[in-house]
Structure formats: C-alpha cells, structure tokens
Write a protein that holds these residues in place. Structure first.
Motif, short mmCIF file in Angstrom:
data_model
loop_
_atom_site.label_atom_id
_atom_site.label_comp_id
_atom_site.label_asym_id
_atom_site.label_seq_id
_atom_site.Cartn_x
_atom_site.Cartn_y
_atom_site.Cartn_z
N ASN A 71 -0.36 -12.41 -2.29
CA ASN A 71 -1.24 -12.88 -1.36
C ASN A 71 -1.21 -14.55 -1.45
OD1 ASN A 71 -2.21 -11.01 -0.05
ND2 ASN A 71 -3.83 -10.12 -1.42
N VAL A 124 -6.30 -6.10 5.49
CA VAL A 124 -6.44 -6.37 3.82
C VAL A 124 -6.40 -7.69 3.57
CG1 VAL A 124 -5.33 -5.96 1.54
CG2 VAL A 124 -5.17 -3.86 3.63
N ILE A 169 0.85 -1.34 -0.06
CA ILE A 169 0.17 0.07 0.02
C ILE A 169 0.89 1.42 0.01
CG2 ILE A 169 -1.93 1.37 1.33
CD1 ILE A 169 -2.95 -1.03 2.42
N THR A 181 -14.48 3.94 -1.67
CA THR A 181 -13.51 3.01 -1.47
C THR A 181 -14.30 1.66 -1.77
OG1 THR A 181 -12.40 4.26 0.37
CG2 THR A 181 -12.30 1.73 0.29
N GLU A 210 -15.58 -5.48 2.01
CA GLU A 210 -14.51 -4.74 1.17
C GLU A 210 -14.17 -5.82 -0.02
OE1 GLU A 210 -11.60 -1.94 3.40
OE2 GLU A 210 -11.82 -3.84 4.19
N GLN A 238 -10.89 -8.58 0.05
CA GLN A 238 -10.10 -8.72 1.31
C GLN A 238 -10.46 -9.96 2.02
OE1 GLN A 238 -9.78 -5.13 3.69
NE2 GLN A 238 -9.00 -3.85 1.42
N TYR A 255 -0.63 -7.51 -5.18
CA TYR A 255 -1.42 -8.12 -4.26
C TYR A 255 -1.85 -9.39 -4.92
CZ TYR A 255 -2.13 -5.03 -0.37
OH TYR A 255 -1.70 -4.16 0.65
N ASP A 277 -0.44 -8.48 3.89
CA ASP A 277 -0.34 -7.57 4.95
C ASP A 277 -0.64 -7.87 6.25
OD1 ASP A 277 0.36 -5.59 3.20
OD2 ASP A 277 -1.49 -4.97 2.90
N SER A 325 -7.11 -2.92 -3.37
CA SER A 325 -6.67 -4.17 -2.73
C SER A 325 -7.09 -5.38 -3.39
CB SER A 325 -6.99 -4.27 -1.12
OG SER A 325 -8.48 -4.41 -1.17
#
Length: 364
Positions: free
Chosen positions: A285, A217, A48, A113, A241, A157, A281, A221, A154
């Motif tokens: 991830n 997230v 981020i 967002t 999210e 999430q 990401y 993270d 992101s």
C-alpha cells in the motif's frame, strides 16, 4: 533350512504384510478430497483473490496433494455477491467472501467483517477468537448451513475516490456512493445514496457518472481499478472499515465429512493465509499511495464534521437494529465492551509507540 534363514524369511514376510496393511491405512487417513472455492473478488485483485489461492496451496502442501481446492474468481461459477448462497445450497463446498455482503439476510453478519467505528484489524482478530465473535457470527451462519473462519484482512481502508471535494455534511446529500455493507446504511442517514457494485464494474460506473464516488480497499487495489483516472479526490480514513476481515465459509455437510486432521489443516491454512493478506497489504500500500499521488490523486482527510456526524449516525443505527434483532444486540454489546478495553491498551502501547515513530520518521 538353518535358523538364520528361517528368521530372515519370517521377518521379510512380516515386513511385506505390514507394508500391505500400512498403505491402505495411510490412504484411509489421507483421503483424496476435491473442493471448489468461489470467491467474491475478481482475479485482478491479486492480494484478496491471491489469499484464496494461497490458502488452497497451503492445504495441498500439508496433505501431499491429496486435498485439492480449486479456486474460481467472482463470476466464473456464481456472481460475487452470491457466494454465500452457493455454499449454503451445496453448489460449491466453500467460498472466500465478506460476511457484511449479506446483511440483508441478517444485519449481525456486518460484525464478522467489521462495522463503522468498530475494530482495527488486530482488534477484530482478537474479538473473533477471544471476545465471542466466532460464536456469534457462526451462530447466525448456522441458519444457512455454513460455518466460517477468518481468511484475510485488509487493514484500515481508504475512504475512496470522489469526483468533487467534500467540505462538510451537506456535500453528502444525494451523493451516489459505491459502498458495501452496513457502512452504506450509516451514510444513508447523512443523505448519501449507497450503491453496492461488484469491483469489476466500479470504474465504468464512476466514469459514466452513474455514481459520484467509490471506495474499495486501499491504494494497491484502488490503483488496479484505475479510479484515479476518473475521480481525483482521495479521502481517508475509511472509517466504515477499520480492519475488514474476510472469511472462508464452508458448507456444514462438507465440513463435517472431513477427517479431524483435515479440519485442523483447513483452520491453520486459513489462519496462515489471513496473515499473508494483511502482511502483503502493509507492504504494497505505501508505494501504491505514492504512485497514485504522482498520477494526480489529491489526498484529503474527511472533514471533522463528517467524521462526527458519521459516528453519531452509526451508533444511532446500531441501537435501532439492536432493538429488534437479538443477534445484532449481542454482537454490538460484545464489540462495545471489548473495544473499550482494547482502546485503553492501544492508547498506552501501540498508539504511543506509533505516534512517536511517525513524528520522528525523518530523523532516522
């Protein structure tokens, strides 16, 4: 003096004069600009915060170093959740933040967002540029002397780390949960006690038992925050999210003072940084999730009863807010209409394709 010599001297004088004029003209078109960017995120979250650094590098490279943006992590200039205020007052020229941090100013900012059971990352991006998102969110932000543009996402999430297992909605009652934005208001309708805590303080709060659960997230993270050491149940998906968009917010006065081609460079650099963040990401991830499981994380899907109750509570809350907030009503109606079309197309194309590959991932 012969004709050739006179011609050479005249041509040389013209070239010198042209050069003398070209340098100042170039300097005027490429002025030296120095900005400061404050982030809502700590340096340790290198994807981020790294997106802000990547954006600043792109701007510098595109202007041969004449437009410099110095980046500061949360807390060095101002606290992370005061980034928008710092830009609004002109204390800094710009910030990297998430507009849903500021729903206290106007709940419509949640849509910038992303809201619970809203868009995924690509749908959010599409809505911003083609579904009216930019006009709605920047219309609200104009009241605070700022403008914004996407600068990172992101993707979907995780639901976060919980100290105790969840079996149904009753387990949410009284649960102290670190969660930002309007998702906290939705969960509050289910009995959760939402806590908005900056990333750097989440681990300590979970370790001390000040909170019972925390989301941030995703695996990359969450691993950096060390949450698996103090809570083992790792829930998914983060239905509040589905594709959280980050923003570059810029003070209006500073933005309007930029030459038009510098404004174009900023827009293109922010868009390139947006793609950089999502791509990173997507890459980091999966191995981070494997490592978390190796460290003791127990993966759990949210029980269907919690998902259904969350969905019902979300749209009840949206309708309550829309009844008194015209900007929120406009954003909700826009999102709902665009999302209805997007989901039909997604089911036919992306979902069908991805589902087949998921079922057959062990065969190739």
């Amino acid at each position: 003096m012969d004709i050739k010599r006179r011609h050479f001297i005249g041509a040389s004088a013209t070239a010198l004069a042209t050069g003398a004029l070209a340098a100042p003209a170039l300097a005027q078109s490429q002025p030296e600009v120095k900005w400061r960017l404050t982030s809502s995120f700590p340096r340790s979250l290198d994807t981020i915060y790294g997106t802000a650094q990547t954006f600043a590098r792109y701007v510098s490279e595109a202007t041969d170093g004449r437009f410099q943006i110095q980046t500061f992590p949360a807390g060095e200039l101002v606290p992370g959740l005061q980034a928008l205020d710092a830009v609004s007052t002109g204390s800094v020229e710009c910030a990297q933040t998430a507009t849903y941090f500021y729903t206290g100013k106007d709940p419509a900012l949640a849509f910038g967002t992303g809201v619970p059971f809203g868009f995924n990352s690509r749908q959010q991006h599409s809505w911003w540029f083609f579904g009216g998102g930019a006009e709605i969110i920047n219309g609200v932000l104009a009241k605070y002397n700022v403008t914004s543009m996407p600068m990172g996402n992101s993707g979907c999430q995780m639901g976060g780390f919980f100290r105790k297992e969840l079996t149904g909605v009753d387990d949410l009652k009284g649960l102290k949960f670190r969660i930002g934005g309007i998702g906290g208001q939705v969960l509050a309708k289910l009995g959760v006690v939402p806590q908005q805590i900056v990333p750097g303080d989440v681990y300590a709060a979970l370790e001390r038992g000040t909170i019972d659960a925390a989301e941030f997230v995703g695996p990359y993270d969450d691993e950096k925050l060390g949450l698996v050491k103090v809570a083992k149940y790792y829930y998914y998906p983060g239905w509040w999210e589905g594709g959280a968009m980050m923003h570059l917010v810029i003070n209006d006065k500073q933005w309007n003072a930029l030459p038009k081609h510098y404004q174009a460079i900023v827009r293109n650099a922010a868009e390139a940084a947006n793609n950089w963040m999502l791509a990173k990401y997507d890459f980091v991830n999966p191995p981070a999730l494997r490592r978390l499981v190796q460290q003791g994380a127990e993966l759990r899907p949210f029980p269907p009863s919690i998902m259904e109750a969350g969905h019902k509570a979300a749209f009840e809350l949206y309708n309550e807010i829309a009844a008194t907030n015209p900007a929120f009503k406009q954003a909700l109606e826009s999102m709902t209409a665009v999302r209805a079309d997007q989901l039909v197309w997604w089911q036919i194309a992306e979902y069908a394709y991805d589902s087949f590959n998921i079922r057959n991932r062990g065969k190739s």
